[in-house]
Motif scaffolding. Structure first.
Motif, PDB file in Angstrom:
ATOM      1  N   ASP A   1      -5.175 -18.313  -9.963  1.00 48.70           N
ATOM      2  CA  ASP A   1      -6.531 -18.831  -9.798  1.00 48.70           C
ATOM      3  C   ASP A   1      -7.102 -18.299  -8.483  1.00 48.70           C
ATOM      4  N   ALA A   2      -8.188 -17.545  -8.558  1.00 50.50           N
ATOM      5  CA  ALA A   2      -8.732 -16.856  -7.382  1.00 50.50           C
ATOM      6  C   ALA A   2      -9.191 -17.832  -6.299  1.00 50.50           C
ATOM      7  N   THR A   3      -9.884 -18.891  -6.712  1.00 54.99           N
ATOM      8  CA  THR A   3     -10.383 -19.846  -5.735  1.00 54.99           C
ATOM      9  C   THR A   3      -9.234 -20.535  -5.016  1.00 54.99           C
ATOM     10  N   LEU A   4      -8.222 -20.933  -5.769  1.00 53.09           N
ATOM     11  CA  LEU A   4      -7.049 -21.569  -5.184  1.00 53.09           C
ATOM     12  C   LEU A   4      -6.365 -20.636  -4.194  1.00 53.09           C
ATOM     13  N   LEU A   5      -6.187 -19.393  -4.559  1.00 50.71           N
ATOM     14  CA  LEU A   5      -5.507 -18.435  -3.676  1.00 50.71           C
ATOM     15  C   LEU A   5      -6.314 -18.199  -2.398  1.00 50.71           C
ATOM     16  N   CYS A   6      -7.627 -18.135  -2.531  1.00 49.42           N
ATOM     17  CA  CYS A   6      -8.469 -17.924  -1.354  1.00 49.42           C
ATOM     18  C   CYS A   6      -8.392 -19.133  -0.423  1.00 49.42           C
ATOM     19  N   MET A   7      -8.436 -20.327  -1.012  1.00 52.88           N
ATOM     20  CA  MET A   7      -8.320 -21.534  -0.198  1.00 52.88           C
ATOM     21  C   MET A   7      -6.968 -21.599   0.503  1.00 52.88           C
ATOM     22  N   LEU A   8      -5.914 -21.200  -0.191  1.00 52.12           N
ATOM     23  CA  LEU A   8      -4.598 -21.149   0.443  1.00 52.12           C
ATOM     24  C   LEU A   8      -4.603 -20.197   1.642  1.00 52.12           C
ATOM     25  N   GLY A   9      -5.266 -19.060   1.492  1.00 52.73           N
ATOM     26  CA  GLY A   9      -5.352 -18.121   2.598  1.00 52.73           C
ATOM     27  C   GLY A   9      -6.066 -18.710   3.796  1.00 52.73           C
ATOM     28  N   VAL A  10      -7.180 -19.382   3.545  1.00 57.26           N
ATOM     29  CA  VAL A  10      -7.951 -19.977   4.637  1.00 57.26           C
ATOM     30  C   VAL A  10      -7.177 -21.099   5.308  1.00 57.26           C
ATOM     31  N   ILE A  11      -6.633 -21.997   4.522  1.00 57.59           N
ATOM     32  CA  ILE A  11      -6.012 -23.199   5.087  1.00 57.59           C
ATOM     33  C   ILE A  11      -4.626 -22.908   5.662  1.00 57.59           C
ATOM     34  N   ALA A  12      -3.959 -21.880   5.172  1.00 55.93           N
ATOM     35  CA  ALA A  12      -2.660 -21.514   5.755  1.00 55.93           C
ATOM     36  C   ALA A  12      -2.801 -21.244   7.246  1.00 55.93           C
TER      37      ALA A  12
END
Length: 288
Positions: free
Chosen positions: A45-56
């Protein structure tokens, strides 16, 4: 980051919104754990992966952030909100794909302020000031009260050497976001470069009170206050730099102390000739 910044998330919307809320409320670790759980069932899921990148990057897992951004890119997202956030994330790691991602967001969504703002911020740091200014001006017309856009306009103008207009943009940004210490710091540095030493001392002193653990702010404030013969404020700021969670380097602390001991002129000279220019260069090229 809010969920709206990365676009719609389909059936994951409510859970992604919950994670975004946790991060915004100052609990990025819980947000990251929630997203990791969601990733097990939604690994592409693109949105999930992007959010993981930001919040990591906010949850002491910065080493994982770039991998999530690259995985997001591999899904070939098309949503301009998502592209703007993804491109900014890639840019923080000097990824060569960042420019194309940000340009695609801006071209496909010319009325989306986030896309124009992110692309403009990228272009400014790459030295393409005219193109950056055009993008940031367009973003400002779309969202005239957005302090982040005004901050980036100020940065682009500083990089272009247009100090007076940079001060104006950063003053507007500080007025719209009075609790943003980074904006106040940039405003103070811009005032220093344009010759407004008294105003810079006032702004840097205020920033030093708001960010007691930021040693850069404390040292700048100490010297700026000393340059105005505000002795008490100068020594207080130096003491905060020494007692910060991560103190300033001992050699730099000694140099600043010696400058303050030397009086207003010595403090002004060290501030304007050494510390302020170096910190301004560093802050200008930080990726937001």
């Amino acid at each position: 980051m809010t969920n709206s910044e990365v676009g719609p998330a389909g059936p994951l919307d409510e859970q992604l919104a919950e994670a975004a809320k946790l991060a915004e409320d100052g609990d990025p670790e819980s947000a990251f754990e929630l997203l990791l759980d969601l990733e097990q069932k939604n690994p592409e899921d693109a949105t999930l992966l992007c959010m993981l990148g930001v919040i990591a990057g906010e949850a002491d897992a910065a080493g994982m952030a770039y991998d999530y951004f690259r995985r997001c890119l591999a899904t070939q997202p098309e949503d301009p909100h998502l592209l703007a956030t993804l491109g900014a994330g890639l840019a923080r790691y000097d990824d060569p794909d960042a420019e194309a991602v940000l340009r695609l967001a801006a071209v496909t969504a010319p009325t989306l302020a986030l896309a124009r703002f992110r692309y403009g911020a990228y272009l400014a740091r790459e030295g393409m000031i005219d193109l950056a200014t055009a993008e940031l001006t367009a973003a400002q017309e779309l969202e005239p009260e957005n302090p982040d856009i005004k901050r980036e306009l100020g940065i682009a103008r500083l990089l272009a050497g247009a100090d007076e207009s940079a001060v104006e943009a950063l003053e507007d940004a500080a007025g719209l976001a009075p609790d943003d210490v980074d904006v106040r710091l940039l405003h103070g540095l811009a005032l220093l470069r344009s010759g407004g030493l008294t105003g810079a001392a006032e702004e840097l002193h205020a920033a030093s009170l708001a960010a007691p653990d930021d040693t850069d702010v404390q040292l700048l404030a100490a010297l700026a206050c000393a340059s105005q013969d505000w002795s008490g404020e100068a020594w207080d700021a130096l003491a905060r730099a020494e007692g910060a969670t991560v103190p300033a380097e001992s050699a730099l602390l000694r140099e600043v102390e010696e400058a303050i001991d030397g009086g207003a002129e010595a403090s002004r000279d060290f501030l304007l000739s050494h510390l302020a220019p170096a910190l301004l260069r560093e802050r200008l090229f930080e990726r937001s």
